[in-house]
Scaffold this active site. Structure first.
Site, PDB file in Angstrom:
ATOM      1  N   GLU A   1     -12.684  -1.871  11.845  1.00  0.00           N
ATOM      2  CA  GLU A   1     -12.560  -1.128  10.585  1.00  0.00           C
ATOM      3  C   GLU A   1     -13.655  -1.486   9.577  1.00  0.00           C
ATOM      4  OE1 GLU A   1      -8.809  -1.668   8.643  1.00  0.00           O
ATOM      5  OE2 GLU A   1      -9.462  -0.659   6.818  1.00  0.00           O
TER       6      GLU A   1
ATOM      7  N   GLU B   1       0.827  -1.212   0.000  1.00  0.00           N
ATOM      8  CA  GLU B   1       0.000   0.000   0.000  1.00  0.00           C
ATOM      9  C   GLU B   1       0.860   1.261   0.000  1.00  0.00           C
ATOM     10  OE1 GLU B   1      -2.695  -0.678   3.319  1.00  0.00           O
ATOM     11  OE2 GLU B   1      -4.005  -1.824   2.002  1.00  0.00           O
TER      12      GLU B   1
ATOM     13  N   ASP C   1      -8.569  -8.635   3.763  1.00  0.00           N
ATOM     14  CA  ASP C   1      -8.289  -7.532   4.686  1.00  0.00           C
ATOM     15  C   ASP C   1      -9.401  -7.372   5.715  1.00  0.00           C
ATOM     16  OD1 ASP C   1      -7.143  -5.359   5.817  1.00  0.00           O
ATOM     17  OD2 ASP C   1      -7.504  -3.979   4.173  1.00  0.00           O
TER      18      ASP C   1
HETATM   19  C1  GCV Z   1      -2.434   0.635   8.405  1.00  0.00           C
HETATM   20  C2  GCV Z   1      -6.021  -1.869   5.539  1.00  0.00           C
HETATM   21  C3  GCV Z   1      -6.374  -0.595   6.222  1.00  0.00           C
HETATM   22  C4  GCV Z   1      -5.191   0.347   6.297  1.00  0.00           C
HETATM   23  C5  GCV Z   1      -4.062  -0.389   6.998  1.00  0.00           C
HETATM   24  C6  GCV Z   1      -3.750  -1.645   6.215  1.00  0.00           C
HETATM   25  C7  GCV Z   1      -2.695  -2.484   6.891  1.00  0.00           C
HETATM   26  O1  GCV Z   1      -5.795  -1.646   4.189  1.00  0.00           O
HETATM   27  O2  GCV Z   1      -7.440  -0.005   5.571  1.00  0.00           O
HETATM   28  O3  GCV Z   1      -5.574   1.479   7.016  1.00  0.00           O
HETATM   29  O4  GCV Z   1      -2.932   0.423   7.115  1.00  0.00           O
HETATM   30  O5  GCV Z   1      -4.901  -2.442   6.122  1.00  0.00           O
HETATM   31  O6  GCV Z   1      -3.087  -3.401   7.585  1.00  0.00           O
HETATM   32  O7  GCV Z   1      -1.543  -2.201   6.722  1.00  0.00           O
END
Ligand code: GCV
Length: 873
Positions: free
Chosen positions: A439, A332, A411
């Site tokens: 989340e 990411e 995720d």
């Molecule tokens: C900290 C998901 C979340 C991100 C997070 C990522 C991860 O994509 O939306 O906010 O980043 O996971 O676990 O690294």
């Protein structure tokens, strides 16, 4: 018998112990101060919110058989900060639960305590030195404890000092649940060595995916001056056996490693230490360039390795018990070793080498994937990524590296299968990453007790045992993360990581969401516990032992995941939330047509990713053969994972005989109804739980009930349009009591399009711009009667619009749009329902809604729904 703290004094005959005894007196004094803070805070939700360490009064008789048996002295055999914490905690518990003020003594020669009921705290070595016959056999391991009653002694014996502290909390848990102590004999050891939380806190005080206010560690780029909440958090963590906490976001800010910041971070480690919680840091793998002045961060470059070694040495000078690093790399947008053509193993081992001399570890996250996938490629599949990248590296990782694997291959969705990578690393240490902060599961505004979801993963049988092939059940995910290998031997490491996201707002914001933090710790300690047992424990510790409260809170918690899943993403399809936004409200289309790879692959015939080996992406082939066989076939694939693993026509008949599309409609209607039914269930506890908690939970359940309708309508309308197949009960798209705002008489309000279309009536709403006040109205032309009026409006994060509902010229209700929802646009993230029950309406009455915008929030309205009172919405 109540002791007066002022009467504490040392035995004049034992002078050498006096200083230590006084110290105990001082410690107890601070314990009592703390106790006061806890007991006055417990009925409220203020800063001292004690969560499950509420220490409600219990029946002395139930626990000790008679009040005379209650130990009034706590004897510490050792002289360790953790044992001090244990004694302090027992004193707090004694005060709250038993209404006693125990004496704390730092030594216990047998003549001093003869006949007196005492609690003795000590490590196994200390117990052996004191009374060899009382020491338990076999020896206790690290962090393990034994609770034992022998005559007048209640023994809390630890494999080490941390074990003593865990034993003290376990004893308090026993008392809080009114378990009878006379026959106490209990040994317990942690299932896995690593039990950490990851906090995704940023130095500026925000928390990525945090839903409970700002960071307890950082504010304005600094470590907070006041770390009392951090200390209180360490206490909470210790009470459930958590031994490590990573304090910063995995999207890490390299500057935290600057010397001046490390000094400040060491202050957090100082407040964690008395609770046996080791501090660790997430790192930016490009740090040698970002803050180190190097022109590379190539893990294969000796200058980079030297930089990390020096940095690690510097950290350990500040924090001698530093836990290690958590690494998010090549993920990411985070930089990583792929920049230099190096593998994760090379990067992890370079860091591990720097940490090894100090006993530190690396948790290298397997959440590595390409977020620019080609969605047109039917073979592309994000779910494959972790296995494809890490399985070939099995055996290449250093012994102090653990690969940290998210529970599912995508995720943190509302349901996923266990990641196949758990089975793909037989020669590598593994940890499971669970997410406590909600989340993708309602962000603590929806009640979702996650332990049942986690258990589906932990209990998944992954790999057959080699020693007893075909005879023993396969090793489960919880076996694998405990460090057991194919020979059923333990690796040295393994464990559980929980992404917690606690903030200043009573840890997780929602009082009932704290069951998730509690459950994470308890399952990390013992994954064979049932979600029901854990919920019951948490409920009794939080609310006391009242049978009605227990029954109702347990019911709410245990049903909650199923309810949430029912009105969000069905049959393993994913949460169906706004994946390009805050991951909160419905927006199924957002998953399609982009590089993120959370695709639904919905078309006019069917839905779901074909992940089969035969015709799909081949993902299923990453599982061990028995599981792969089960998943590959439509007949044997568990239906709750069907749409994760297969592309299925809407007309496909499930085992029940129902078509897939009708199942989607029905479960969404059922789910919204079940969410609404949580409100009267909770209301039955009014007066039985503290008022502030009652009100806070009620507010959240009311929001959830309204938002479940938003979810239900959006998802069912979207599928009805996609499939072209109507709901056989004619509910979808057909809302007889609803009057869209655009159909009402508008004064100042103007119609606007809403995106995505399915989150508003006919894809439209109204907004009030350029005026201080607007209104919309209708003339009631149905029979006189009592009605419930629901106003569906949009509540942005910014602005607090005001609404007033008038009936026949008189105000029926007024409210503010102050919910601070995670968006500033009209959509499923902000659509909110306010209901006014039992309004008398007469034919010809004018029903008028007045909206007063605030700043950039234009008092937006979707519809009014006017339903005969008592009728289902
Ligand atoms: C900290 C998901 C979340 C991100 C997070 C990522 C991860 O994509 O939306 O906010 O980043 O996971 O676990 O690294």
């Amino acid at each position: 018998m109540q002791q007066n703290p002022a009467s504490f004094s040392a035995d004049p005959g034992r002078k050498p112990l006096r200083a230590r005894f006084l110290l105990a007196g001082i410690l107890l004094g601070s314990a009592l101060l703390c106790a006061q803070a806890v007991s006055s805070a417990s009925p409220t939700l203020g800063p001292g919110y004690p969560a499950w360490l509420a220490y409600h009064p219990v029946s002395l008789e139930a626990v000790f058989a008679s009040a005379g048996n209650v130990p009034d002295t706590i004897v510490m055999l050792g002289n360790d900060a953790l044992e001090d914490s244990a004694a302090r905690e027992l004193a707090l518990g004694w005060r709250g639960m038993l209404d006693r003020v125990p004496r704390v003594a730092v030594s216990a020669p047998s003549n001093e305590i003869a006949g007196e009921s005492i609690v003795v705290l000590g490590t196994q070595a200390e117990v052996r030195a004191w009374r060899p016959a009382l020491a338990g056999e076999p020896a206790l391991g690290a962090d393990a404890y034994r609770l034992h009653r022998a005559g007048n002694v209640v023994l809390v014996e630890g494999g080490d000092a941390r074990g003593v502290l865990y034993g003290a909390f376990a004893l308090l848990r026993e008392i809080a649940q009114q378990h009878s102590l006379p026959a106490l004999n209990l040994r317990s050891q942690p299932w896995a060595a690593v039990r950490w939380t990851n906090e995704w806190d940023n130095p500026n005080g925000t928390i990525e995916r945090g839903y409970a206010g700002p960071s307890i560690f950082f504010a304005d780029g600094q470590v907070r001056a006041d770390l009392s909440r951090a200390a209180a958090y360490a206490r909470l963590l210790a009470s459930i056996g958590i031994d490590g906490c990573t304090i910063n976001n995995v999207n890490a800010d390299a500057h935290l490693l600057l010397p001046e910041n490390l000094k400040q971070i060491a202050r957090i480690a100082d407040v964690f230490r008395p609770y046996g919680v080791r501090l660790s840091l997430s790192i930016d793998s490009a740090s040698p360039m970002v803050i180190g002045g190097l022109d590379t961060f190539d893990p294969g470059n000796p200058r980079v390795a030297d930089w990390w070694r020096d940095k690690v040495d510097e950290i350990y000078r500040q924090i001698p018990d530093f836990g290690g690093f958590v690494v998010k790399a090549d993920s990411e947008g985070q930089p990583g070793p792929s920049r230099y053509g190096r593998s994760p193993a090379v990067a992890a081992n370079m860091l591990a080498q720097a940490l090894a001399p100090h006993g530190g570890i690396v948790l290298y996250r397997a959440f590595v994937y390409n977020h620019h996938l080609d969605w047109r490629d039917p073979k592309a599949d994000r779910a494959r990524a972790a296995y494809d990248i890490f399985h070939p590296l099995d055996g290449d990782f250093a012994p102090n590296v653990i690969v940290q694997i998210k529970y599912g291959p995508i995720d943190f969705q509302v349901r996923e299968p266990a990641s196949p990578l758990f089975a793909g690393l037989p020669h590598t240490n593994e940890a499971i990453e669970l997410q406590i902060t909600q989340e993708y599961t309602g962000q603590q505004r929806h009640l979702v007790y996650l332990a049942p979801l986690w258990k589906t993963i932990l209990d998944t049988g992954m790999r057959a045992s080699i020693t007893k092939p075909g005879t023993a059940p396969p090793l489960t995910v919880s076996d694998l993360v405990s460090g057991r290998d194919l020979q059923n031997q333990h690796h040295s490491l393994g464990g559980f990581v929980g992404v917690a996201g606690v903030g200043t707002d009573r840890w997780l914001g929602s009082p009932l969401a704290l069951a998730n933090l509690y459950a994470f710790g308890r399952l990390a300690w013992n994954p064979s516990l049932s979600p029901a047992a854990v919920s019951d424990e948490w409920t009794r510790l939080t609310f006391g032992n009242d049978a009605q409260v227990r029954a109702m809170v347990n019911k709410l918690e245990l049903n909650s995941w199923h309810i949430y899943e029912s009105y969000t993403g069905p049959l393993g399809l994913g949460t169906l939330t706004d994946i390009l936004g805050p991951h909160f409200g419905p927006n199924p289309q957002s998953a399609e047509g982009n590089g993120w790879g959370q695709w639904l692959r919905a078309d006019h015939q069917g839905v779901g990713m074909d992940r089969t080996v035969a015709t799909g992406t081949g993902y299923i082939g990453q599982y061990p053969a028995p599981l792969a066989r089960q998943y590959e076939s439509l007949q044997t694939c568990p239906e709750n994972l069907l749409l994760f693993l297969h592309h299925v026509p809407y007309t496909y008949r499930l085992h029940s005989g129902q078509t897939l599309i009708q199942y989607i409609y029905d479960t969404h209607y059922w789910g919204a109804q079940a969410a609404a039914a949580q409100i009267p269930a909770w209301q039955s506890l009014q007066g039985k739980v503290p008022d502030a908690i009652y009100a806070e939970v009620l507010k959240r359940l009311e929001f959830q009930a309204g938002h479940a309708i938003v979810w239900r309508d959006a998802i069912t309308k979207w599928f009805a349009k996609m499939s072209g197949i109507p709901d056989d009960q004619h509910r979808v798209g057909n809302y007889p009591h609803r009057i869209p705002a655009t159909d009402m008489t508008l004064d100042g309000y103007t119609p606007v399009d809403v995106t995505p279309w399915e989150t508003a009536s006919n894809g439209k709403a109204v907004e009030c711009t350029g005026r201080a006040e607007c209104s919309l109205s209708l003339t009631w032309n149905k029979p006189d009667g009592w009605y419930d009026i629901a106003v569906q409006f949009f509540d942005f994060r910014n602005g607090v619009s005001q609404f007033t509902l008038q009936v026949a010229g008189r105000a029926a209700d007024a409210w503010s749009a102050d919910a601070n929802l995670p968006d500033n646009r009209m959509n499923g993230n902000t659509s909110t329902r306010h209901t006014i029950d039992n309004v008398a309406l007469h034919r010809g009455d004018t029903v008028r809604l007045i909206g007063r915008p605030d700043g950039t929030e234009p008092a937006p309205v979707d519809y009014l729904e006017i339903t005969p009172s008592g009728q289902q919405k």
